[in-house]
Design an enzyme around this catalytic site. Structure first.
Site, PDB file in Angstrom:
ATOM      1  N   GLY A 101       0.842  -1.179   0.000  1.00  0.00           N
ATOM      2  CA  GLY A 101       0.000   0.000   0.000  1.00  0.00           C
ATOM      3  C   GLY A 101       0.883   1.236   0.000  1.00  0.00           C
ATOM      4  N   ASN A 102       0.314   2.372  -0.392  1.00  0.00           N
ATOM      5  CA  ASN A 102       1.089   3.606  -0.381  1.00  0.00           C
ATOM      6  C   ASN A 102       0.172   4.812  -0.290  1.00  0.00           C
ATOM      7  OD1 ASN A 102       0.598   3.532  -3.473  1.00  0.00           O
ATOM      8  ND2 ASN A 102       1.954   1.798  -3.106  1.00  0.00           N
ATOM      9  N   GLY A 140       8.931  -0.411   0.379  1.00  0.00           N
ATOM     10  CA  GLY A 140       9.540  -1.405   1.260  1.00  0.00           C
ATOM     11  C   GLY A 140       9.438  -1.168   2.751  1.00  0.00           C
ATOM     12  N   SER A 152       6.868   2.402  -5.365  1.00  0.00           N
ATOM     13  CA  SER A 152       6.956   2.011  -6.779  1.00  0.00           C
ATOM     14  C   SER A 152       5.738   2.504  -7.572  1.00  0.00           C
ATOM     15  CB  SER A 152       7.075   0.494  -6.898  1.00  0.00           C
ATOM     16  OG  SER A 152       6.070  -0.140  -6.127  1.00  0.00           O
ATOM     17  N   GLU A 153       4.665   2.911  -6.873  1.00  0.00           N
ATOM     18  CA  GLU A 153       3.485   3.454  -7.561  1.00  0.00           C
ATOM     19  C   GLU A 153       3.524   4.989  -7.626  1.00  0.00           C
ATOM     20  OE1 GLU A 153       1.803   1.590  -9.253  1.00  0.00           O
ATOM     21  OE2 GLU A 153       1.585  -0.350  -8.275  1.00  0.00           O
ATOM     22  N   HIS A 165      -3.534   4.189  -1.787  1.00  0.00           N
ATOM     23  CA  HIS A 165      -3.647   2.912  -2.504  1.00  0.00           C
ATOM     24  C   HIS A 165      -3.432   1.785  -1.501  1.00  0.00           C
ATOM     25  CE1 HIS A 165      -2.913  -0.515  -4.972  1.00  0.00           C
ATOM     26  NE2 HIS A 165      -1.616  -0.514  -4.755  1.00  0.00           N
ATOM     27  N   HIS A 210      -4.106  -2.696  -0.586  1.00  0.00           N
ATOM     28  CA  HIS A 210      -4.485  -4.051  -0.999  1.00  0.00           C
ATOM     29  C   HIS A 210      -5.498  -4.563   0.023  1.00  0.00           C
ATOM     30  CE1 HIS A 210      -0.289  -4.594  -3.116  1.00  0.00           C
ATOM     31  NE2 HIS A 210      -0.994  -3.600  -3.615  1.00  0.00           N
ATOM     32  N   HIS A 259      -5.555  -6.683  -7.835  1.00  0.00           N
ATOM     33  CA  HIS A 259      -4.494  -5.907  -7.205  1.00  0.00           C
ATOM     34  C   HIS A 259      -4.972  -5.202  -5.924  1.00  0.00           C
ATOM     35  CE1 HIS A 259      -0.950  -2.861  -7.881  1.00  0.00           C
ATOM     36  NE2 HIS A 259      -1.291  -2.959  -6.603  1.00  0.00           N
TER      37      HIS A 259
HETATM   38 ZN   LIG Z   1      -0.346  -2.172  -4.977  1.00  0.00          ZN
END
Ligand SMILES: [Zn+2]
Length: 224
Positions: A27-28, A44, A73-74, A92, A94, A155
């Site tokens: 998640g981010n 990470g 990474s997103e 974001h 999961h 996702h």
């Molecule tokens: Zn994701």
């Protein structure tokens, strides 16, 4: 320099972990920091324990301007949302229910409850693309057109809002709506709100100032 925004992102990550929407490093979260920077969670990191010093700050092209850790990474997806939509924060996840439904639903999560109108009604499912790619960002940006949330096939989920508090509320609301749909679909065919029913909710909400507290009516002592 961006202490407030970095704190806001770290607090949101810990809250989302507490609520079970993010697990481990998945998640981010990001928030605007002024007009030309974005505070964003790093790749990470254990989100349940994220501290402000671990939050990165990037410019609108994604170049690191503060912090020591590589951004999520997103990042391209987050930057794309700020560029295309009027957002102040992006989340974001999961989250379990949203992710499960994203593996099954074709096209959209239907509007089964008026609370979903905050998200724009029915929530589209963006087609599957590999994580962290421009293809995924493009698919999700299209799914968000006219909405403040989307599912991402096989996702997870994404939500944006003018500020972080509202973005957290929307991420939680989307997970709740997915749970409602899941349970309803387990025992029958969920009914959806049609256009007239949705419009009536908007009208009623505007007339009554739904969602905000207000003083009780003065005439309530008359028993009305
Ligand atoms: Zn994701």
């Amino acid at each position: 320099m961006f202490e407030r925004e970095r704190t806001e992102v770290a607090e949101a990550c810990r809250r989302l972990a507490d609520e079970g929407l993010v697990i481990g490093t998945a998640g981010n979260v990001s928030a605007t920091a002024g007009d030309e920077a974005i505070a964003v969670s790093p790749t990470g990191a254990e989100l349940a324990e994220l501290i402000p010093e671990q939050v990165s700050v990037v410019d609108l092209e994604g170049t690191l301007v503060e912090g020591d850790l590589e951004p999520t990474s997103e990042l391209g997806l987050h930057l794309g949302i700020y560029e295309r939509y009027d957002a102040g924060a992006v989340i974001h996840t999961h989250a379990p229910m949203a992710t499960a439904l994203s593996c099954v639903l074709e096209g959209e999560l239907p509007c089964v409850h008026y609370g979903m109108l905050v998200l724009g009604g029915a929530v589209r499912v963006a087609p599957y693309e590999t994580f962290g790619t421009p293809e995924l960002a493009a698919a999700v940006l299209d799914a968000l057109e006219g909405k403040s949330a989307a599912l991402m096939a096989n996702h997870g989920a994404i939500a944006h809002a003018p500020d972080m508090a509202a973005a957290v509320d929307r991420a939680l609301l989307l997970e709740w709506a997915c749970t409602v749909y899941w349970r309803a679909a387990a025992i029958g065919e969920p009914k959806t709100l049609d256009e007239a029913q949705r419009q009536a909710v908007v009208t009623a909400a505007m007339e009554r100032g739904y969602g905000s507290t207000k003083p009780a009516q003065a005439d309530s002592e008359e028993g009305g």
